[in-house]
Design an enzyme around this catalytic site. Structure first.
Site, PDB file in Angstrom:
ATOM      1  N   LYS A   1      68.942  54.006  52.722  1.00  0.00           N
ATOM      2  CA  LYS A   1      70.004  54.977  52.504  1.00  0.00           C
ATOM      3  C   LYS A   1      71.061  54.874  53.609  1.00  0.00           C
ATOM      4  CE  LYS A   1      68.680  59.274  51.538  1.00  0.00           C
ATOM      5  NZ  LYS A   1      69.079  59.791  50.219  1.00  0.00           N
TER       6      LYS A   1
ATOM      7  N   ARG B   1      68.179  64.000  55.803  1.00  0.00           N
ATOM      8  CA  ARG B   1      67.347  63.286  54.832  1.00  0.00           C
ATOM      9  C   ARG B   1      66.627  62.106  55.462  1.00  0.00           C
ATOM     10  NH1 ARG B   1      70.091  64.026  49.263  1.00  0.00           N
ATOM     11  NH2 ARG B   1      72.097  64.894  49.857  1.00  0.00           N
TER      12      ARG B   1
ATOM     13  N   GLY C   1      60.800  60.707  46.698  1.00  0.00           N
ATOM     14  CA  GLY C   1      60.072  61.970  46.653  1.00  0.00           C
ATOM     15  C   GLY C   1      58.939  62.077  47.641  1.00  0.00           C
TER      16      GLY C   1
ATOM     17  N   MET D   1      59.107  61.770  51.049  1.00  0.00           N
ATOM     18  CA  MET D   1      59.382  62.381  52.340  1.00  0.00           C
ATOM     19  C   MET D   1      60.390  63.503  52.186  1.00  0.00           C
ATOM     20  SD  MET D   1      59.167  59.144  54.850  1.00  0.00           S
ATOM     21  CE  MET D   1      60.397  58.310  53.882  1.00  0.00           C
TER      22      MET D   1
ATOM     23  N   ARG E   1      71.961  52.314  45.722  1.00  0.00           N
ATOM     24  CA  ARG E   1      70.801  51.462  46.023  1.00  0.00           C
ATOM     25  C   ARG E   1      70.525  50.577  44.820  1.00  0.00           C
ATOM     26  NH1 ARG E   1      66.445  56.418  46.097  1.00  0.00           N
ATOM     27  NH2 ARG E   1      66.878  57.151  43.996  1.00  0.00           N
TER      28      ARG E   1
ATOM     29  N   HIS F   1      32.226  45.166  33.027  1.00  0.00           N
ATOM     30  CA  HIS F   1      32.104  44.151  31.985  1.00  0.00           C
ATOM     31  C   HIS F   1      33.263  44.255  31.000  1.00  0.00           C
ATOM     32  CE1 HIS F   1      30.588  42.479  28.147  1.00  0.00           C
ATOM     33  NE2 HIS F   1      30.094  41.545  28.946  1.00  0.00           N
TER      34      HIS F   1
ATOM     35  N   ARG G   1      35.825  26.239  28.530  1.00  0.00           N
ATOM     36  CA  ARG G   1      34.398  26.527  28.738  1.00  0.00           C
ATOM     37  C   ARG G   1      33.623  26.172  27.483  1.00  0.00           C
ATOM     38  NH1 ARG G   1      36.787  31.923  31.053  1.00  0.00           N
ATOM     39  NH2 ARG G   1      38.063  31.307  29.309  1.00  0.00           N
TER      40      ARG G   1
ATOM     41  N   ARG H   1      34.949  21.775  30.886  1.00  0.00           N
ATOM     42  CA  ARG H   1      33.803  21.985  31.771  1.00  0.00           C
ATOM     43  C   ARG H   1      32.507  21.849  30.982  1.00  0.00           C
ATOM     44  NH1 ARG H   1      33.048  27.730  34.578  1.00  0.00           N
ATOM     45  NH2 ARG H   1      32.360  28.277  32.506  1.00  0.00           N
TER      46      ARG H   1
ATOM     47  N   GLU I   1      33.172  25.659  43.726  1.00  0.00           N
ATOM     48  CA  GLU I   1      32.892  27.080  43.534  1.00  0.00           C
ATOM     49  C   GLU I   1      31.672  27.522  44.343  1.00  0.00           C
ATOM     50  OE1 GLU I   1      31.875  27.842  39.388  1.00  0.00           O
ATOM     51  OE2 GLU I   1      31.111  25.803  39.155  1.00  0.00           O
TER      52      GLU I   1
ATOM     53  N   SER J   1      38.709  21.500  40.895  1.00  0.00           N
ATOM     54  CA  SER J   1      39.267  22.745  40.376  1.00  0.00           C
ATOM     55  C   SER J   1      38.507  23.884  41.041  1.00  0.00           C
ATOM     56  CB  SER J   1      39.098  22.807  38.859  1.00  0.00           C
ATOM     57  OG  SER J   1      39.615  24.029  38.384  1.00  0.00           O
TER      58      SER J   1
ATOM     59  N   GLY K   1      36.868  27.172  41.446  1.00  0.00           N
ATOM     60  CA  GLY K   1      36.342  28.271  40.633  1.00  0.00           C
ATOM     61  C   GLY K   1      36.231  29.480  41.540  1.00  0.00           C
ATOM     62  N   THR K   2      37.343  30.169  41.702  1.00  0.00           N
ATOM     63  CA  THR K   2      37.367  31.225  42.723  1.00  0.00           C
ATOM     64  C   THR K   2      36.582  32.466  42.311  1.00  0.00           C
ATOM     65  OG1 THR K   2      39.543  31.829  41.892  1.00  0.00           O
ATOM     66  CG2 THR K   2      39.458  30.481  43.884  1.00  0.00           C
ATOM     67  N   ASN K   3      36.196  32.586  41.042  1.00  0.00           N
ATOM     68  CA  ASN K   3      35.322  33.717  40.685  1.00  0.00           C
ATOM     69  C   ASN K   3      33.985  33.567  41.394  1.00  0.00           C
ATOM     70  OD1 ASN K   3      37.363  34.352  38.966  1.00  0.00           O
ATOM     71  ND2 ASN K   3      36.232  34.021  37.075  1.00  0.00           N
ATOM     72  N   ASP K   4      33.320  32.448  41.158  1.00  0.00           N
ATOM     73  CA  ASP K   4      32.020  32.235  41.788  1.00  0.00           C
ATOM     74  C   ASP K   4      32.161  32.052  43.288  1.00  0.00           C
ATOM     75  OD1 ASP K   4      30.855  32.549  39.411  1.00  0.00           O
ATOM     76  OD2 ASP K   4      29.924  30.575  39.287  1.00  0.00           O
TER      77      ASP K   4
ATOM     78  N   CYS L   1      40.950  27.546  38.627  1.00  0.00           N
ATOM     79  CA  CYS L   1      40.716  28.043  37.279  1.00  0.00           C
ATOM     80  C   CYS L   1      39.975  29.371  37.293  1.00  0.00           C
ATOM     81  CB  CYS L   1      39.972  27.003  36.446  1.00  0.00           C
ATOM     82  SG  CYS L   1      38.356  26.590  37.106  1.00  0.00           S
TER      83      CYS L   1
ATOM     84  N   TYR M   1      48.134  22.731  40.668  1.00  0.00           N
ATOM     85  CA  TYR M   1      48.408  23.641  39.557  1.00  0.00           C
ATOM     86  C   TYR M   1      47.511  24.869  39.631  1.00  0.00           C
ATOM     87  CZ  TYR M   1      44.111  21.879  37.464  1.00  0.00           C
ATOM     88  OH  TYR M   1      42.801  21.572  37.239  1.00  0.00           O
TER      89      TYR M   1
END
Lengths: 889, 889
Positions: free
Chosen positions: A27, A97, A106, A108, A341, A459, A574, A630, A757, A776, A778-781, A843, A863
């Site tokens: 502001k 202000r 809103g 502050m 703004r 799940h 899969r 896979r 993974e 690749s 496997g960032t879940n596992d 992946c 990728y």
């Protein structure tokens, strides 16, 4: 030289400018900028955010010299205006202000009309000749000051006003007479004294510092802290404080106030858009007591002001090169701008404005790409409630926005029932306490899923996001009992219509009209720019250019959808998802319970024929693009029948006794299946399974190639933790491929790679890379094992962890760069220490999450791969990551 | 200059020496050394191991020049001996033997009496005047050559001999007459031709090269490969080939052969020990047809030879400074030494020899410490079958040596029954297919455990090792049906006596007398040297000296045992093991099912009183030493009742309905408990549990301190993965400790640290170290998560992985230095990047495994901790690691 903490603006010039947002707040910086641009802004001064920082660092004490600096700037303001704060003849009134570098609407505090006291109110009456206005201004000041500075409950002020209106038998405050308001002021002051045990301050300097303290204090109120947390706002010094001359829109019919946008914030159309109220102050607009007028009406009512606004609209947008959100006040025919703004906008508007501005040569394509956030894009990618319909809707209840998009359907409480209804052509909404793997079939045929328990990683939530099905999870207001859901007292039986909005978590009564996403027009143009940037990205240390976006798709249909959304290949197909199909599942179960290798091989042969068909479909859908397939990953027990009937049926089919089948399925049971006999471990113990899959893939590839399809199969071996695993399985696969090529009398290009993974795989990636064509992640596992969290079980403590701030983010949603990220870095750098051009991708579910996509780019991946509906988001996130990285250089 | 491949020895001087073992093999190097020492050794030459290496590298082709080099050395030998290979008048006979740098007894091939043919045999007859001897030598040569070089089945030769004995109606070969043997030679040659389709070679050069080829070829026969795998022999170039003049012990009554040890290899006593046979060749001793005489008998029979042997014994031991195993032959009254090598010995012998040799000033203490392997020490640490008894025993069956030590007991098939019998004072042996956590009670009271299924990492094996209870697992010859175990047809009912030897995997019929371990005498002296070395170890980059050995002990009794074994503190006291006690388990269950925090706190208070008592006992047992106590680690569901009766009982006790209890216990179920709600995650969600434990620990510490005990409590928080977890729990603990100190009006020193067992913890160890006083590496869990293996489930594929050589070692037994080791390194180096003197240790099962202990030392840990019975092994392994590290410098 002492540090400068206070910056003046007024009389056509300002000490600050728009570039000083971090220091003066959004502001303050924009008020200074507008002043310098010659736009009429009520003069004032800004106390910098640094003061806020020092205030907190120094145990709520201001830096030395601040008081004097404020005093001298106040004097300068008084001199410029020819008025004095608290003057009994011609009092100066100011607003105080907050304003941080990032807008926190809103959150502050603000105090208006500061400077009034018993004497000054009379001066104001004399000067304005408007007794009612003066007393009204005074009572507003007492009310705001008491509320904001001293914590006197807002409702108690309202109660006094309410009683006065009742006593005077009037509807609105505006109908109270000056004497009534004078009486209100008296009562307000008594209320103030009652609560604070002190008189309302008469000294304007005391008032001013009270307000300044309150604004700085509000930076760390719980509301503001929570807001910054939720919106992930970090690294700010604090808020600035803006002290500015008051102007009044409630001076009569030649006064007014309004808010306008330089373009339509909901569609992005290049039309002047806004609302105004005659004879009103800004807070009256907010209170919603009077209905404002559309800005276009001002054109006839007051063409001079309207034209002036149009001029400012044009000037400001050209100056800031972005859509502006302006606040203005007209006091007795004179227009003032109180704020400008960057205007907030919907996803569609963001796209349209960005593309239009490029056409108008206001901004470059790169700038346009940075103007749309991935979250905004998300709004465009799911069926959504028709904005027209949404205006009149009210949510019944709210749960977690677990999987985006809106869905309407008849509610069903049982997955099998859902499948039956769906077959009859009904649109259904699956409603359950929580879903389980048994519900997969029912979930698949549902328009949407609504659960009463479970969090963002339940799940239902995980599966729904994977399927691209809208889901509202953990809707606590809903109680399910038998075939009835009760939402806040109202009962919904099976077959009732409900609508959910998975993007907001809202649940609505009945069927609501939805609109579907489509990539065309400006949206298409916009995404093509993101592609241009991604494809041009130079990668340090890797030959070739570009940062790709692939998709996780298991069936030809999904592959097609993803390609329409811009996927440049499949990063994860899969194969086991193909087995959930009834016919294949039957054969697969037969294979599992086979009592010797020969029987198993015979059964696998049948399965291979069916898998080949699926693979061929996918190769066709992805003609010309790489397809990473896979091999079997989950443990076998996920596929065995669980119910007595199913076991009976399998016994009849295979001729294996029920007793043997029960023993077999029990022997497959694992205490920690996540860490059990799955992935390449199955491939080592049952080589015939992988052999069948490789055979099916390569036969499909050869057949498709013969039909003219350009195939690029990439065989991916999951769960590798040692070089030996991959080298053994690679040899096996190559032997199968050789046989296929010989039989088919042809060859096709292929690659064999692995998932990274398992933490150990990342650590020994240099060794694994010796036998891998690609990695690749496997960032879940990888997340499960690096944290030691089972995604299936973490729901018990993760919500608590997020609540107590043990973790900042759910690591299954946002890649944990500090920990898991190191594993990915090891994988890439060590892998490339062996093979400098090793192709690497991701992946896991993180491949569609913007901050994770940025990490993936920065760490050097080639990728990302994500679910079909996240592909456009990944395209944008990738392009933005590249632009940001270039800027950092 | 061309490389030298062949080394001559003979006539009092040799080209090689004992330092060239890698190059000449152990046998060749020692033959050279003995020759140089003036000891009578039949002359010959050695073809170096490098030839073997080049032979395999170069596709079974010898390096250029070898043939000529062998020829010239053969000529030198012939000149020296005045005989010629194949000479019809005075033929030279040679042996051709293998010999690698590390002895691989019986694994590779040998050919004796080489050089005989139809003409030479007559020369031999003439020269020796012993027709029988000559024909016998010839038939032996044909037999060995055919077997070793050409693969003619050994049994078929034996069959011919057998028929001849039958025909001639004699018992032994020695009774066959020259003509019979001549006939045998004819038949042997026919057999040879029949199998090889060629005549038996007459040309001695052809014979020689055939034998050399065979020896080099035997380096990679499957037997040898397997042996090297099992014994972890790596990095050798190959085998050498020794060609040496034959001497004959079967020349008559003035000839003989024998094997002797410079000290007793079974007790270590400094007594000349050995056996000899008159008129025999070495192979006759091995064949076991005649019973050899004790070497002391030679003293009277042939004092000259005996005294000569005594002289050689003394010379060789002084020279080699170790106990020697010598082979000798006496030919017509002349003594020859054919071999000397370091003698194999039992554990007790190793200790006694090492200590005695230090006393004799033959070796230093450091050298002594290197002379005993940790495996040998292990033999001294468990009850073992009395060696006297063992001589006459024959094993019924053999399983896996899952947990060392011997045990005798009456067999019981049910854990509950076992507890009952044990209460009656019976010694019992628990016999089961496999054990489960329900059997813990029964396992605890058993002398030993015998299972018919399951591997080295099965539940029975892991738990038994932890308890120090002997266990034979996976004894496949045993079939259990109801209350009967059938072993190879013989039935054993409940109550029958069996004995197991967990160190060898053997199972014996009946009760066998056992002897118990004790640390005293030479054993004690020996271990004190290992301590001296450990305590003096300088640690690079860490202030202070020493590498400690602690123990994992959960109860005061275990702590006492461990201290007796030399433990220098407790590295892991698992508080939850205290709960398995009936009284505490009851209260703990009550706590778990408590419906609100207040009830839970009330129940916890009761538990706290009991825990305090245990802790106090441990502090007393460990007076003056540090005690690391881990707060609750396992998930709650491990403690809830599983059977209907137990649930009923709990319901009666707590007043909570059975239905609610069932729901509660079901709600605790986890899909992957290993990755679930346990460790510090419980501490975060139920702070009252950890608060109780910290309170009990510190109260116990204060009370013990008041009684004059020196206490050093170290509170350890398990399963930490983020800095926040530890900093929150540390704050909680410190608050409790403060209260205890205030109440007790005293303080004691304490530490608060964490396990590093989650991969992420190792990665962010620099951050975690900010709030930790120490790290203890929990390599069990760290291995599970780094590999993604559940120890409970890996039994399904791990045996296959080891078999197929996917993994070299079971990573749960031997720390995987390549992968998991990196995690430990990260933990140490990153932790110390924050706190340079951060105390680090290991408390996983690897802490008692020698190669892992060495790794721990090299990576910079301050101590290892292991189960009580492994403490002496860790003391030795630690000292050896230090010595090896010093040598490398």
């Amino acid at each position: 030289m002492a540090k400068k903490f206070v910056y003046f603006f007024g009389d056509g010039k300002a000490e600050g400018n728009a570039g000083m947002k971090n220091f003066l707040g959004g502001k303050g910086a924009n008020l200074a900028e507008m002043t310098n641009l010659g736009i009429p802004v009520p003069p004032g001064f800004t106390i910098s955010t640094e003061v806020c920082d020092l205030y907190y660092k120094n145990k709520n004490k201001y830096p030395a010299g601040l008081e004097e600096e404020v005093a001298s700037h106040l004097q300068k303001l008084e001199t410029l205006m020819g008025k004095k704060l608290g003057d009994p003849v011609d009092p100066l009134l100011v607003s105080v202000r907050s304003g941080a570098a990032i807008s926190m609407p809103g959150m502050m505090d603000t105090v208006l009309n500061l400077g009034l006291n018993e004497k000054a109110v009379n001066g104001l009456i004399k000067k304005t000749g408007n007794e009612r206005f003066a007393w009204d201004a005074y009572r507003r000041f007492i009310q705001m000051y008491g509320d904001v500075v001293m914590g006197v409950p807002h409702e108690e002020y309202e109660e006094i006003l309410h009683k006065m209106r009742k006593l005077k038998k009037v509807q609105n405050d505006i109908d109270l007479r000056p004497a009534d308001l004078q009486e209100v002021v008296k009562k307000f002051k008594a209320l103030y004294k009652n609560h604070t045990k002190q008189d309302f301050p008469e000294n304007p300097k005391t008032q001013l510092w009270g307000a300044i303290n309150a604004v700085f204090g509000s930076w760390n109120n719980s509301r503001a802290i929570k807001y910054r947390q939720i919106n992930d706002i970090k690294g700010l010094l604090g808020t600035a404080v803006n002290v500015q001359c008051m102007v009044f829109g409630n001076f009569g019919e030649d006064s007014g106030t309004g808010v306008c946008f330089t373009r339509d914030p909901s569609t992005g159309q290049n039309l002047f858009y806004g609302e105004y109220l005659i004879n009103a102050q800004g807070e009256d607009v907010v209170a919603g007591i009077r209905t404002p007028q559309h800005i276009s009406k001002l054109k006839n009512k007051n063409p001079a002001i309207y034209n002036q606004l149009l001029q400012f609209r044009s000037n400001l947008e050209k100056h800031y090169k972005d859509m502006q959100d302006m606040e203005f006040t007209v006091q007795q025919g004179i227009l003032y701008l109180l704020q400008t703004r960057t205007g907030k906008r919907t996803g569609p508007a963001a796209i349209n404005i960005a593309v239009d501005m490029v056409k108008e040569k206001l901004i470059t394509e790169e700038e346009a790409v940075m103007r749309v956030s991935p979250e905004q894009l998300d709004q465009l990618l799911h069926p959504m409630i028709d904005p027209k319909a949404k205006k009149v809707l009210k949510a019944l209840a709210k749960g977690l926005n677990a999987s985006p998009g809106a869905a309407s359907g008849q509610i069903v409480f049982d997955a099998a029932e859902a499948e039956k209804w769906a077959k009859e052509g009904k649109k259904i909404l699956l409603v359950r306490r929580e879903t389980s793997p048994d519900d997969i079939g029912g979930m698949h045929v549902s328009q949407g899923i609504l659960t009463s328990t479970g969090g963002m990683t339940s799940h239902a939530a995980v599966v729904a996001r994977g399927m691209g099905t809208p889901c509202v999870a953990g809707c606590k207001e809903m109680v399910i009992s038998g075939n009835t859901a009760t939402i806040l007292g109202k009962k919904y039986k099976q077959g009732s219509w409900l609508t959910i909005d998975g993007s907001t978590g809202e649940v609505f009564d009945g069927e609501v009209s939805l609109i579907l996403p489509k990539i065309s027009g400006n949206f298409k143009t916009f995404l093509s720019w993101t592609d241009k940037i991604r494809h041009s990205a130079e990668r340090k240390g890797i030959s070739g250019k570009g940062f790709g976006v692939r998709t996780n798709a298991d069936l030809p249909g999904d592959a097609k959808t993803a390609r329409d959304f811009g996927a440049e290949g499949i990063g994860l197909c899969r194969t086991e998802h193909m087995f959930f199909d009834k016919e294949k599942l039957d054969i697969f179960q037969e294979m599992i319970v086979a009592e010797d290798v020969d029987t198993r091989k015979k059964v696998l042969k049948k399965l291979g024929v069916l898998q080949k068909k699926d693979f061929k479909g996918i190769f066709k859908a992805m003609n010309g693009l790489p397809v990473t397939i896979r091999l079997l990953d989950p443990p076998l027990h996920e596929f065995v029948p669980k119910t007595k009937q199913d076991i009976q049926r399998l016994s009849e089919k295979t001729g294996v006794s029920v007793k043997k089948l029960v023993t077999k399925t029990e022997s497959l049971h694992e205490l920690n299946p996540m860490l059990g006999h799955r992935g390449c471990r199955l491939g080592i113990t049952y080589p015939e399974i992988y052999d069948m899959q490789v055979d099916a893939i390569m036969n499909a590839a050869c057949e498709a190639a013969k039909e003219g399809v350009k195939v690029h199969p990439e065989i991916m071996i999951p769960l590798v933790g040692t070089q030996n695993e991959l080298s053994i399985l690679r040899k096996n696969a190559e032997a199968v491929i050789k046989t296929v090529f010989e039989k088919k009398k042809m060859t096709v290009d292929y690659k064999i790679g692995t998932m990274i993974e398992i933490p150990r795989a990342a650590l020994v990636a240099d060794k694994i890379a010796e036998v891998a064509d690609f990695f690749s992640f496997g960032t879940n596992d990888l997340t499960q094992m690096t944290f030691g969290y089972s995604r299936d079980d973490a729901g018990v403590f993760l919500p608590d962890y997020l609540e107590k701030n043990v973790l900042e983010k759910d690591p299954f949603q946002v890649l944990d760069q500090e920990g898991v990220g190191q594993m990915v870095e090891f994988g890439v750098s060590r892998g490339r220490s062996t093979k400098p051009n090793l192709k690497t991708g991701i992946c896991g579910e993180h491949g569609g999450e913007p901050s994770s996509v940025e990490f993936c780019y920065n760490v050097g991946l080639n990728y990302v791969s994500c679910s079909p509906y996240r592909v456009p988001i990944a395209r944008l996130a990738g392009a933005q990551a590249i632009i940001r990285a270039r800027k950092k250089k």
